[in-house]
Design an enzyme around this catalytic site. Structure first.
Site, PDB file in Angstrom:
ATOM      1  N   CYS A 263      -9.237   1.980 -14.739  1.00  0.00           N
ATOM      2  CA  CYS A 263      -9.512   3.156 -15.559  1.00  0.00           C
ATOM      3  C   CYS A 263     -10.742   3.885 -15.018  1.00  0.00           C
ATOM      4  CB  CYS A 263      -9.760   2.823 -17.018  1.00  0.00           C
ATOM      5  SG  CYS A 263      -8.444   1.890 -17.783  1.00  0.00           S
TER       6      CYS A 263
ATOM      7  N   ARG B 298      -8.302   4.892  -9.522  1.00  0.00           N
ATOM      8  CA  ARG B 298      -8.564   3.749 -10.412  1.00  0.00           C
ATOM      9  C   ARG B 298      -7.412   3.472 -11.368  1.00  0.00           C
ATOM     10  NH1 ARG B 298     -14.315   2.938 -10.235  1.00  0.00           N
ATOM     11  NH2 ARG B 298     -14.252   1.699 -12.128  1.00  0.00           N
TER      12      ARG B 298
ATOM     13  N   TRP C  23      -5.379   2.736 -16.488  1.00  0.00           N
ATOM     14  CA  TRP C  23      -4.515   1.725 -15.894  1.00  0.00           C
ATOM     15  C   TRP C  23      -4.332   0.682 -16.996  1.00  0.00           C
ATOM     16  CZ3 TRP C  23      -4.681  -3.538 -14.897  1.00  0.00           C
ATOM     17  CH2 TRP C  23      -3.698  -4.028 -14.025  1.00  0.00           C
TER      18      TRP C  23
ATOM     19  N   ASN D 204     -13.512   1.754 -20.208  1.00  0.00           N
ATOM     20  CA  ASN D 204     -13.022   1.041 -19.029  1.00  0.00           C
ATOM     21  C   ASN D 204     -13.452  -0.408 -19.190  1.00  0.00           C
ATOM     22  OD1 ASN D 204     -12.391   0.121 -16.444  1.00  0.00           O
ATOM     23  ND2 ASN D 204     -14.264   0.963 -15.541  1.00  0.00           N
ATOM     24  N   GLY D 205     -12.512  -1.331 -19.128  1.00  0.00           N
ATOM     25  CA  GLY D 205     -12.857  -2.747 -19.274  1.00  0.00           C
ATOM     26  C   GLY D 205     -11.884  -3.421 -20.221  1.00  0.00           C
TER      27      GLY D 205
ATOM     28  N   GLU E 193      -0.593 -10.951   4.530  1.00  0.00           N
ATOM     29  CA  GLU E 193      -0.927  -9.528   4.421  1.00  0.00           C
ATOM     30  C   GLU E 193       0.331  -8.657   4.603  1.00  0.00           C
ATOM     31  OE1 GLU E 193      -3.377  -7.964   3.336  1.00  0.00           O
ATOM     32  OE2 GLU E 193      -3.337  -5.985   4.243  1.00  0.00           O
TER      33      GLU E 193
ATOM     34  N   LYS F  66       1.838  -6.046   1.808  1.00  0.00           N
ATOM     35  CA  LYS F  66       2.116  -4.624   2.058  1.00  0.00           C
ATOM     36  C   LYS F  66       3.527  -4.276   1.573  1.00  0.00           C
ATOM     37  CE  LYS F  66      -1.110  -3.899   2.500  1.00  0.00           C
ATOM     38  NZ  LYS F  66      -2.512  -4.110   2.593  1.00  0.00           N
TER      39      LYS F  66
ATOM     40  N   GLU G  23       3.809  -4.223  -2.281  1.00  0.00           N
ATOM     41  CA  GLU G  23       3.122  -3.083  -2.889  1.00  0.00           C
ATOM     42  C   GLU G  23       3.884  -1.783  -2.713  1.00  0.00           C
ATOM     43  OE1 GLU G  23      -1.539  -3.153  -2.709  1.00  0.00           O
ATOM     44  OE2 GLU G  23      -0.763  -3.585  -0.733  1.00  0.00           O
TER      45      GLU G  23
ATOM     46  N   HIS H 132       9.052 -27.453   3.796  1.00  0.00           N
ATOM     47  CA  HIS H 132       8.715 -28.261   2.620  1.00  0.00           C
ATOM     48  C   HIS H 132       9.180 -27.596   1.322  1.00  0.00           C
ATOM     49  CE1 HIS H 132       6.485 -31.062   5.076  1.00  0.00           C
ATOM     50  NE2 HIS H 132       5.985 -30.009   5.709  1.00  0.00           N
TER      51      HIS H 132
ATOM     52  N   LYS I 228      -6.112   1.683  -6.944  1.00  0.00           N
ATOM     53  CA  LYS I 228      -6.838   1.423  -5.704  1.00  0.00           C
ATOM     54  C   LYS I 228      -7.979   0.442  -5.934  1.00  0.00           C
ATOM     55  CE  LYS I 228      -7.868   2.013  -1.410  1.00  0.00           C
ATOM     56  NZ  LYS I 228      -7.081   1.122  -0.562  1.00  0.00           N
TER      57      LYS I 228
HETATM   58  C1  AGP Z   1      -4.325  -4.165  -0.765  1.00  0.00           C
HETATM   59  O1  AGP Z   1      -3.292  -3.471  -0.148  1.00  0.00           O
HETATM   60  C2  AGP Z   1      -4.349  -4.069  -2.213  1.00  0.00           C
HETATM   61  N1  AGP Z   1      -4.201  -2.778  -2.728  1.00  0.00           N
HETATM   62  C3  AGP Z   1      -5.316  -4.948  -2.948  1.00  0.00           C
HETATM   63  O2  AGP Z   1      -4.835  -6.241  -2.805  1.00  0.00           O
HETATM   64  C4  AGP Z   1      -6.800  -4.911  -2.548  1.00  0.00           C
HETATM   65  O3  AGP Z   1      -6.989  -5.401  -1.261  1.00  0.00           O
HETATM   66  C5  AGP Z   1      -7.615  -5.745  -3.567  1.00  0.00           C
HETATM   67  O4  AGP Z   1      -7.433  -5.190  -4.835  1.00  0.00           O
HETATM   68  C6  AGP Z   1      -9.071  -5.827  -3.232  1.00  0.00           C
HETATM   69  O5  AGP Z   1      -9.683  -4.584  -3.271  1.00  0.00           O
HETATM   70  P1  AGP Z   1     -11.123  -4.375  -2.676  1.00  0.00           P
HETATM   71  O6  AGP Z   1     -11.041  -4.644  -1.217  1.00  0.00           O
HETATM   72  O7  AGP Z   1     -11.453  -2.945  -2.986  1.00  0.00           O
HETATM   73  O8  AGP Z   1     -12.037  -5.330  -3.369  1.00  0.00           O
END
Ligand code: AGP
Length: 612
Positions: A2, A28, A75, A101-102, A484, A488, A491, A507, A607
């Site tokens: 947020c 955010r 969010w 926010n929180g 990673e 990707k 997401e 396993h 983000k």
């Molecule tokens: C990565 O593609 C993600 N959007 C997410 O996992 C991100 O890396 C994570 O939220 C950490 O964010 P930061 O690096 O801003 O702390």
């Protein structure tokens, strides 16, 4: 998550200003948004679900002149994205409006204690209860009503409130969620991060935990909950790039950021290597080499992609610098009982520098008297202000929610730290150190080569875009790259994908494999695990899995073991993660494009994850 914005001052286009600040905070969260203003002695609320463009249409329809407004981009944590759950929230009489926010952890207990009826409540949020309770405590002074209520509130919050009877002030309060005040001339601003208000002012007050602020057009007072006045420090922010970032020829920010990666590497190396001309990183490396003297082991903490770069760094630190290194996900680290003391170096990695769990982990480490070092992309972020020292990746603003160039930036910085340390410890000599730097300098060229040949990746993406399950397998340094790559894809395209250590597959996960399963392998020719990974490929082939192979060019011998091959330039194994991630980013991107997904704003994500 947020984002919060606010304005009070001489101008009567506060709604537009607050909206513009929200635009900068859209990273955010973007499931709904809203603005509260005071007009004709009444609180007016405009809200909308979805992205900010929807709110824009509403505020353009009603041109309201007002010099005080607060805004919010949400969010969802408590309550699904809906108009009712969108902030601002008000009490039943619409006297007071709040944005938050929180997460309020004890809102159900508070609701019971203050006998708030269900009929009074219109949303499913944790926030709305707070405004009802503040109204119950309100005796013509919003500042003291807020302080009184905060004594009982548990959780994380950045609040901003306005009251129709007090149109000359905004009240804010902070605990474990960021909020800054921008100090202007006969006007003041609030925002969840600095960059959102730099267009208006460079004079910034960073609110701290326990601060309750009264913001008027000509005056700001900060008190604690007990009503004691606190010192206020105004910092002037410099060196921030405020320019508007465009996609240019690229369809999405994510693609643009993938293509920026060679330049990110070049920039970092240029600054580090030309130390005599450009002393950009000199202090940071000096600091690192100094504190490491008394360090017995390193803890690396991060979330998501930042955690993945930490996993690679662990292998590098242990292998090349002979120092014990642990890695942990921030949200796990802080609730365990890790063995920490003043001889532990905690390296926190974060693109945004605002990730709530990473910030909390940093504070936890500081409480345990550890030395702390941050690797961060965003200047003036909370993490960079609180760590003992921060090294910035200087990748430029990363807009795409899926991290790409920031991940590469983190990796390059980590490689440099590892080899500086290795050199300092005499594990590698100056000649070897220089050789490594030369090899690093060659990496951007190799990435350019991959970026010039996206056709084969696009073709593969088109063929496999309809598949429902993906496994990403790698070993050693390319195991975190498998994680990673899978992240990707999840997401960007909403396809189920798992990253796994290739040797661990037999396993359990191998039970999933049939011809509908896409298995992406990373097999680097000169690596010590190359032969092992070939065996793993055979195991999948024998079970009819569809194989996508990432391997070095001219490595024809395993071509017929796979269904699709993506070639990457030859590279020494230890540097391979920096380039093997690039085709995986592109594969995820193009699959997402073929599936018509919202690449830069994937559903349910933000983000910067500023809630626990
Ligand atoms: C990565 O593609 C993600 N959007 C997410 O996992 C991100 O890396 C994570 O939220 C950490 O964010 P930061 O690096 O801003 O702390």
């Amino acid at each position: 998550m947020c984002g919060i914005s606010g304005y009070i001052g001489e101008k009567n286009n506060s709604i537009k200003i607050v909206f513009n600040i929200l635009k900068k905070l859209e990273y955010r969260g973007y499931d709904s948004s809203g603005i509260a203003t005071i007009f004709n002695k009444k609180i007016l609320i405009k809200k909308s679900i979805g992205k900010l463009v929807n709110l824009k249409k509403i505020i353009l329809k009603h041109q309201i002149g007002s010099n005080i407004s607060i805004g919010h981009i949400r969010w969802a944590t408590h309550g699904k994205p809906s108009r009712n759950n969108a902030h601002p929230h008000t009490d039943a009489t619409k006297n007071i409006a709040i944005v938050h926010n929180g997460v309020i952890e004890n809102y159900i207990e508070l609701k019971k204690k203050y006998c708030i009826n269900d009929e009074e409540i219109v949303s499913d949020t944790d926030t709305e209860i707070i405004v009802h309770i503040i109204k119950k405590n309100y005796k013509n002074d919003l500042f003291s009503a807020v302080r009184n209520v905060l004594r009982e509130v548990k959780g994380s919050y950045a609040f901003a409130l306005i009251c129709k009877n007090e149109p000359d002030r905004i009240i804010c309060a902070v605990n474990e969620s960021p909020l800054v005040i921008g100090v202007g001339d006969k006007e003041n601003f609030i925002a969840s991060d600095v960059s959102a208000i730099l267009k208006y002012t460079k004079k910034i007050v960073f609110l701290k935990n326990g601060d309750v602020a009264e913001i008027k057009k000509n005056n700001i007072i900060i008190r604690d909950i007990e009503n004691n006045i606190k010192n206020m420090q105004i910092k002037t922010i410099k060196d921030e790039n405020c320019s508007y970032i465009r996609k240019n020829k690229y369809k999405h920010f994510m693609l643009k950021e993938i293509f920026e990666q060679p330049y990110v590497i070049k920039n970092i190396l240029k600054d580090v290597i030309c130390l005599n001309k450009n002393k950009n990183y000199e202090n940071e490396f000096k600091f690192f080499k100094n504190i490491i003297k008394n360090i017995s082991y390193i803890y690396i903490i991060g979330c998501g992609s930042s955690y993945h770069s930490g996993l690679i760094a662990k292998l590098l630190f242990e292998n090349f610098a002979n120092i014990r290194t642990e890695v942990d996900i921030a949200s796990e680290f802080r609730y365990r009982n890790p063995i920490l003391n003043e001889n532990t170096l905690v390296i926190v990695i974060s693109q945004s520098g605002e990730t709530a769990d990473t910030l909390a982990a940093l504070r936890f480490a500081k409480n345990k008297k550890c030395k702390t070092f941050a690797i961060c992309n965003v200047m003036n972020s909370s993490l960079s202000r609180e760590a003992d020292k921060t090294i910035f990746t200087k990748c430029g603003q990363e807009i795409g929610v899926a991290s790409t160039k920031a991940f590469i930036g983190q990796l390059v910085i980590l490689y440099l730290l590892v080899f500086e340390l290795s050199n300092k410890k005499g594990i590698i000599n100056n000649h070897e150190f220089k050789k490594i730097i030369v090899e690093l300098l060659d990496v951007p060229k190799k990435i350019f080569k991959i970026l010039k040949n996206t056709k084969s990746i696009i073709n593969i993406a088109e063929k496999i875009k309809g598949k429902k399950n993906f496994l990403y397998l790698g070993r050693n340094l390319n195991y975190p790259i498998a994680l990673e790559g899978a992240l990707k894809l999840k997401e960007i395209s909403y396809i189920h994908a798992e990253g796994y250590a290739a040797g661990e597959m037999k396993h359990g996960p191998i039970a999933l494999v049939d011809k509908s399963m896409i298995v992406v392998f990373i097999a680097i020719k000169k690596s010590k695990v190359y032969k092992k990974i070939i065996s793993n490929i055979e195991e999948i082939k024998a079970r009819n899995g569809t194989i996508v192979l990432i391997t070095n060019e001219k490595n024809i011998e395993i071509k017929n073991k796979s269904d699709y091959v993506i070639y990457i330039p030859k590279i020494n194994d230890y540097l391979s993660p920096i380039i093997s991630i690039v085709p995986l980013q592109l594969l995820a991107y193009y699959i997402g494009v073929f599936k018509k997904c919202d690449i830069d704003h994937p559903r349910n994500l933000a983000k910067s994850v500023t809630v626990e």
